[in-house]
Design a protein around this motif. Structure first.
Motif, short mmCIF file in Angstrom:
data_model
loop_
_atom_site.label_atom_id
_atom_site.label_comp_id
_atom_site.label_asym_id
_atom_site.label_seq_id
_atom_site.Cartn_x
_atom_site.Cartn_y
_atom_site.Cartn_z
N VAL A 1 29.67 22.39 55.30
CA VAL A 1 29.20 23.14 56.44
C VAL A 1 28.32 24.29 55.96
O VAL A 1 28.60 24.91 54.94
N GLN A 2 27.24 24.53 56.67
CA GLN A 2 26.33 25.63 56.35
C GLN A 2 26.50 26.71 57.41
O GLN A 2 26.59 26.42 58.59
N LEU A 3 26.53 27.97 56.94
CA LEU A 3 26.80 29.10 57.82
C LEU A 3 25.63 30.07 57.81
O LEU A 3 25.06 30.35 56.75
N GLN A 4 25.31 30.61 58.98
CA GLN A 4 24.21 31.56 59.12
C GLN A 4 24.71 32.76 59.91
O GLN A 4 24.97 32.64 61.11
N ALA A 5 24.84 33.89 59.24
CA ALA A 5 25.32 35.11 59.89
C ALA A 5 24.14 35.92 60.42
O ALA A 5 23.07 35.94 59.81
N SER A 6 24.38 36.60 61.53
CA SER A 6 23.34 37.44 62.12
C SER A 6 24.00 38.53 62.97
O SER A 6 25.21 38.49 63.22
N GLY A 7 23.17 39.49 63.42
CA GLY A 7 23.66 40.51 64.32
C GLY A 7 23.87 41.88 63.72
O GLY A 7 24.22 42.82 64.42
N GLY A 8 23.69 41.99 62.42
CA GLY A 8 23.85 43.29 61.79
C GLY A 8 22.74 44.26 62.18
O GLY A 8 21.76 43.88 62.83
N GLY A 9 22.90 45.51 61.80
CA GLY A 9 21.90 46.50 62.11
C GLY A 9 22.41 47.90 61.84
O GLY A 9 23.45 48.09 61.21
N LEU A 10 21.64 48.87 62.32
CA LEU A 10 21.97 50.28 62.18
C LEU A 10 22.49 50.80 63.51
O LEU A 10 21.86 50.61 64.55
N VAL A 11 23.65 51.45 63.47
CA VAL A 11 24.27 51.96 64.69
C VAL A 11 24.92 53.30 64.39
O VAL A 11 25.33 53.55 63.25
N GLN A 12 24.99 54.15 65.39
CA GLN A 12 25.66 55.44 65.21
C GLN A 12 27.17 55.26 65.29
O GLN A 12 27.67 54.32 65.92
N ALA A 13 27.86 56.17 64.68
CA ALA A 13 29.32 56.16 64.74
C ALA A 13 29.78 56.17 66.20
O ALA A 13 29.21 56.88 67.03
N GLY A 14 30.77 55.35 66.48
CA GLY A 14 31.25 55.19 67.84
C GLY A 14 30.60 54.06 68.60
O GLY A 14 31.06 53.68 69.68
N GLY A 15 29.54 53.52 68.05
CA GLY A 15 28.81 52.44 68.70
C GLY A 15 29.44 51.08 68.45
O GLY A 15 30.51 50.96 67.83
N SER A 16 28.74 50.06 68.93
CA SER A 16 29.24 48.68 68.85
C SER A 16 28.16 47.74 68.34
O SER A 16 26.96 47.99 68.53
N LEU A 17 28.61 46.68 67.71
CA LEU A 17 27.75 45.57 67.31
C LEU A 17 28.53 44.29 67.46
O LEU A 17 29.78 44.30 67.35
N ARG A 18 27.82 43.20 67.68
CA ARG A 18 28.47 41.89 67.67
C ARG A 18 27.77 41.01 66.65
O ARG A 18 26.57 40.75 66.75
N LEU A 19 28.53 40.57 65.68
CA LEU A 19 28.03 39.65 64.68
C LEU A 19 28.29 38.22 65.13
O LEU A 19 29.29 37.94 65.78
N SER A 20 27.37 37.35 64.74
CA SER A 20 27.52 35.92 65.02
C SER A 20 27.40 35.14 63.72
O SER A 20 26.68 35.56 62.80
N CYS A 21 28.08 34.03 63.66
CA CYS A 21 27.97 33.13 62.52
C CYS A 21 27.86 31.72 63.07
O CYS A 21 28.83 31.18 63.61
N ALA A 22 26.68 31.15 62.94
CA ALA A 22 26.43 29.81 63.44
C ALA A 22 26.62 28.81 62.32
O ALA A 22 26.14 29.01 61.19
N ALA A 23 27.30 27.72 62.64
CA ALA A 23 27.61 26.70 61.64
C ALA A 23 26.91 25.39 61.97
O ALA A 23 26.74 25.04 63.14
N SER A 24 26.50 24.72 60.93
CA SER A 24 25.95 23.38 61.11
C SER A 24 27.05 22.37 60.87
O SER A 24 28.07 22.66 60.27
N GLY A 25 26.84 21.16 61.33
CA GLY A 25 27.82 20.11 61.08
C GLY A 25 28.79 19.92 62.23
O GLY A 25 29.00 20.82 63.04
N GLN A 26 29.38 18.76 62.28
CA GLN A 26 30.25 18.39 63.39
C GLN A 26 31.70 18.71 63.13
O GLN A 26 32.55 18.46 63.97
N THR A 27 32.01 19.29 61.97
CA THR A 27 33.40 19.55 61.63
C THR A 27 33.79 21.01 61.81
O THR A 27 34.86 21.41 61.38
N PHE A 28 32.92 21.80 62.43
CA PHE A 28 33.19 23.24 62.57
C PHE A 28 34.56 23.47 63.19
O PHE A 28 35.30 24.35 62.75
N GLY A 29 34.90 22.69 64.21
CA GLY A 29 36.16 22.89 64.93
C GLY A 29 37.41 22.65 64.11
O GLY A 29 38.51 22.96 64.57
#
Length: 121
Positions: free
Chosen positions: A1-29
């Motif tokens: 399986v190949q994984l691709q992470a995204s969603g990082g960045g610069l944020v101030q303390a107290g803030g929020s971010l959501r990271l995502s990791c998309a996977a290839s292949g049919q066996t992710f589950g």
């Protein structure tokens, strides 16, 4: 399986971010999915994990109550919602896939490329 992470960045303390990791292949589950992070000058550390079905989750004490891991097997994606961010959360965040939940990074066979999260004070 190949994984691709995204969603990082610069944020101030107290803030929020959501990271995502998309996977290839049919066996992710069939994989347990985890997030690790590597702060500057430190070793990679466990952050959160979710089993294949999404029913059970695990968190490092340092993020418990602030971060939430979830997955959408229909979209082959795992998420890390990060709220109330602190400067000490600054790190490169990695997603990983394994046959079960492990708390040590060396147990995992598959890794994403990492995404930088920087929290300013």
């Amino acid at each position: 399986v190949q994984l691709q992470a995204s969603g990082g960045g610069l944020v101030q303390a107290g803030g929020s971010l959501r990271l995502s990791c998309a996977a290839s292949g049919q066996t992710f589950g069939t994989y347990a999915m985890s997030w690790f992070r590597q702060p500057p000058g430190r070793r990679r550390e466990f952050v959160a994990a979710v089993i294949w079905s999404g029913e059970d989750t695990y968190y490092a004490d340092s993020v418990k109550g602030r971060f939430t891991i979830s997955r959408d097997n229909a979209k082959n994606t795992v998420y890390l919602q990060m709220n109330s961010l602190k400067p000490e959360d600054t790190a490169v965040y990695y997603c990983a896939a394994g046959g079960t939940v492990w708390f040590n990074d060396y147990e995992y066979d598959y890794w994403g490329q990492g995404t930088q999260v920087t929290v300013s004070s």
